[in-house]
Scaffold this active site. Sequence first.
Site, mmCIF file in Angstrom:
data_model
loop_
_atom_site.group_PDB
_atom_site.id
_atom_site.type_symbol
_atom_site.label_atom_id
_atom_site.label_comp_id
_atom_site.label_asym_id
_atom_site.label_seq_id
_atom_site.Cartn_x
_atom_site.Cartn_y
_atom_site.Cartn_z
ATOM 1 C CG ASP A 21 -1.541 1.309 1.454
ATOM 2 O OD1 ASP A 21 -1.947 1.949 0.299
ATOM 3 O OD2 ASP A 21 -2.033 1.570 2.671
ATOM 4 C CG ASN A 23 -3.442 5.190 -1.534
ATOM 5 O OD1 ASN A 23 -3.265 4.073 -0.890
ATOM 6 N ND2 ASN A 23 -4.363 5.501 -2.147
ATOM 7 C CG ASP A 25 -6.086 3.090 0.368
ATOM 8 O OD1 ASP A 25 -5.088 2.387 0.517
ATOM 9 O OD2 ASP A 25 -6.684 3.087 -0.636
ATOM 10 C CG ASP A 29 -1.410 1.360 -3.775
ATOM 11 O OD1 ASP A 29 -0.334 1.192 -4.122
ATOM 12 O OD2 ASP A 29 -1.992 1.944 -2.793
ATOM 13 C CG ASP A 98 -7.898 -13.376 -12.142
ATOM 14 O OD1 ASP A 98 -8.901 -14.092 -12.531
ATOM 15 O OD2 ASP A 98 -7.280 -13.690 -10.965
ATOM 16 C CG ASP A 199 -12.243 -16.808 -11.553
ATOM 17 O OD1 ASP A 199 -11.560 -17.159 -10.608
ATOM 18 O OD2 ASP A 199 -13.608 -16.682 -11.467
ATOM 19 C CD GLU A 256 -10.280 -21.116 -10.146
ATOM 20 O OE1 GLU A 256 -9.961 -21.342 -8.987
ATOM 21 O OE2 GLU A 256 -11.021 -20.577 -10.936
ATOM 22 C CG HIS A 328 -6.803 -15.959 -4.865
ATOM 23 N ND1 HIS A 328 -6.231 -16.645 -6.018
ATOM 24 C CD2 HIS A 328 -7.889 -15.726 -5.072
ATOM 25 C CE1 HIS A 328 -7.186 -16.699 -6.627
ATOM 26 N NE2 HIS A 328 -8.435 -16.254 -6.270
ATOM 27 C CG ASP A 329 -9.202 -19.223 -4.649
ATOM 28 O OD1 ASP A 329 -9.865 -18.198 -4.284
ATOM 29 O OD2 ASP A 329 -9.630 -19.663 -5.777
HETATM 30 O O1 TEU Z 1 -12.274 -19.927 -7.673
HETATM 31 C C1 TEU Z 1 -12.856 -20.870 -8.393
HETATM 32 C C2 TEU Z 1 -13.347 -21.986 -7.295
HETATM 33 O O2 TEU Z 1 -13.796 -23.034 -7.903
HETATM 34 C C3 TEU Z 1 -13.411 -21.816 -6.083
HETATM 35 O O3 TEU Z 1 -14.743 -22.189 -5.716
HETATM 36 C C4 TEU Z 1 -12.565 -22.497 -5.351
HETATM 37 O O4 TEU Z 1 -12.921 -23.996 -5.233
HETATM 38 C C5 TEU Z 1 -12.572 -22.207 -3.896
HETATM 39 O O5 TEU Z 1 -12.147 -20.774 -3.726
HETATM 40 C C6 TEU Z 1 -11.714 -22.681 -2.787
HETATM 41 O O6 TEU Z 1 -12.367 -22.419 -1.435
HETATM 42 C C7 TEU Z 1 -12.232 -18.623 -8.398
HETATM 43 C C8 TEU Z 1 -11.217 -17.693 -7.823
HETATM 44 O O7 TEU Z 1 -10.175 -18.209 -7.583
HETATM 45 C C9 TEU Z 1 -11.980 -17.293 -6.497
HETATM 46 O O8 TEU Z 1 -11.381 -16.653 -5.581
HETATM 47 C C10 TEU Z 1 -13.297 -16.896 -6.747
HETATM 48 O O9 TEU Z 1 -14.106 -16.778 -5.546
HETATM 49 C C11 TEU Z 1 -14.275 -17.790 -7.533
HETATM 50 O O10 TEU Z 1 -13.453 -18.001 -8.599
HETATM 51 C C12 TEU Z 1 -15.260 -16.788 -8.231
HETATM 52 O O11 TEU Z 1 -14.905 -15.970 -9.004
HETATM 53 CA CA CA Z 2 -3.525 1.898 -1.323
#
Ligand code: TEU
Ligand code: CA
Length: 553
Positions: A21, A23, A25, A29, A98, A199, A256, A328-329
């Site tokens: 970050d 700025n 907040d 960014d 993405d 995605d 994905e 990130h999931d």
């Molecule tokens: O994730 C797709 C997906 O199949 C998710 O349900 C995944 O299995 C789950 O997050 C696991 O806990 C993508 C993105 O990577 C995710 O961040 C989004 O929330 C999702 O699509 C909807 O766009």
């Molecule tokens: Ca920021």
Amino acid sequence: MKKQWWHDKVAYQIYPKSFYDTNEDGIGDLNGIISKLDYLKELGIDIIWISPIYQSPFVDQGYDISDYYKIDERFGTMEEFDTLLAEAKKRNMYIVMDLVINHCSDKHEWFQKALKDPEGEYGDYFYFRKGKNGNPPSNYRSYFGGSAWEKVEGTDYYYLHMFAKEQPDLNWNNPKMLNELYTMINWWLEKGVAGFRIDAIINIKKDLEFKSLKPDGPDGLVSAWRVVESVNGVGELLEDLKKHTFEKYQAFTVAEVFNMKRDELVEFVGENGHFSTMFDFSAHTLSLGEHGWYDSHPIRFEDFRRVIFDSQAECRDVGFLANIIENHDEPRGANRYLPLYAQNDDGIKMLGTISVLLRGLPFLYQGQEIGMRNCRMESIEEYDDINTQGEYEMAMEAGLSKEEALEVCYENSRDNARTPMQWDNSPNAGFTTGTPWLKVNPNYKTINVKNQQEDKDSVLNYYKKLLALRKSEEYKDVLTYGDCVPMFTQEPDIFAYAREKDGQTVYVLANFGTEKKTLTGCFKNRKVLLNNKTEAIFDDASVTLEPAQVLVL
Ligand code: TEU
Ligand code: CA
């Protein structure tokens, strides 16, 4: 196999909200990303995938897009994005956006118009269907819990959302809608992005009769996974997409894809496949429970090793998969794939090594390079993620106590990977001088970039060596194109393989066990390319690995 520019590259995922970050907040960014490009370059990164930065209400952290042509103001401006492209280019780095096109946000203009007139032009951009006997059109359960159909107030109509109700699914059978998507994709490619991470793309094909399926839970619903598996023919849609967009620009695409049909690999990532590559999720799906996070289970080492080698074998003559430990999931790799006793620097280096040196395109997730860990939250309120909220509810409905449900979230939550990047040991880990949008993992005092830059034996400096090895003139060819030959698969706790090409062989030998292990083979006089411990013990016919030791020979 026809060589492609991206084959010998290393990729890195940025989760922009939590990266840096500039700025005050509390939200990462674009300027933050720009200011860290040199850091990434030095690490050895070529391709940067940035999680969504489009205009969004952030119900699902940007995976709910309300305007595909705008940068969300929390991240910056289009001018700053152009600067990012230019700065990346100067450093021979590639920006990958993405692409979220299975659904958009309920705040998108299309959906707002559709709501006003479900039978009108924009209604056909989505799936509006009438309910049946006072019930939704079918018994689909959304990925985030509850019915995948949401009632439109004051009408008989429901609309379909495979994810949150604020993420209505787009109708891929409508040529007009498709044309809008294709135009948008080409607009970004014209701008100079190298390609896309795509995605949830397997969800775009629907059974237009929306037949109910056999329920798989006490709620009488059937999971979104099963719904997707019950339809065929996604390939036609994907080919059309490719023809009208990516192909014309030789764009790099990484999809994905969770539940592809087994025999479709060639169609997906073969030489003329729908995509350049797709993530290998085989290890990630091992922990999936029948019903949700509450019945997910730990991953056994033997299964972990087996599914990865199976994936390697399946794509051997087909194409390249993208290898990941984290995104990130998912919870942090250190917590998920390492036994408790190896959840330390040595173990983390070992895990990184076996993943990065596989055949395929390595992706690192932000923070992985310093060994960031899962983050304990004190209460459900501390979690931000919509998926976590839903899974917490499901766990309680299944009879777990609050404490147990919270523990389930600790082990599975997507927020584990979304806590701010730990840059140094100043307040908030140097991520922001404001108030961070999500809790900073308290371990930042010890686990942070600055500390690790100063320590030659750190995880960060090890990762630098690892990526440098992968890209070195001497070993690049064998590590990119060489076969991956599993070794010692009868030995418990050993993850070992050889990469082989044109008479050159690189061995990767790792011991996930608690005991020393002696492996016999002609390792004598081999050059040690990497070692996460100080010693490497050889004799004429064998090599001995300490617990959590990895050797690259
Ligand atoms: O994730 C797709 C997906 O199949 C998710 O349900 C995944 O299995 C789950 O997050 C696991 O806990 C993508 C993105 O990577 C995710 O961040 C989004 O929330 C999702 O699509 C909807 O766009
Ligand atoms: Ca920021």
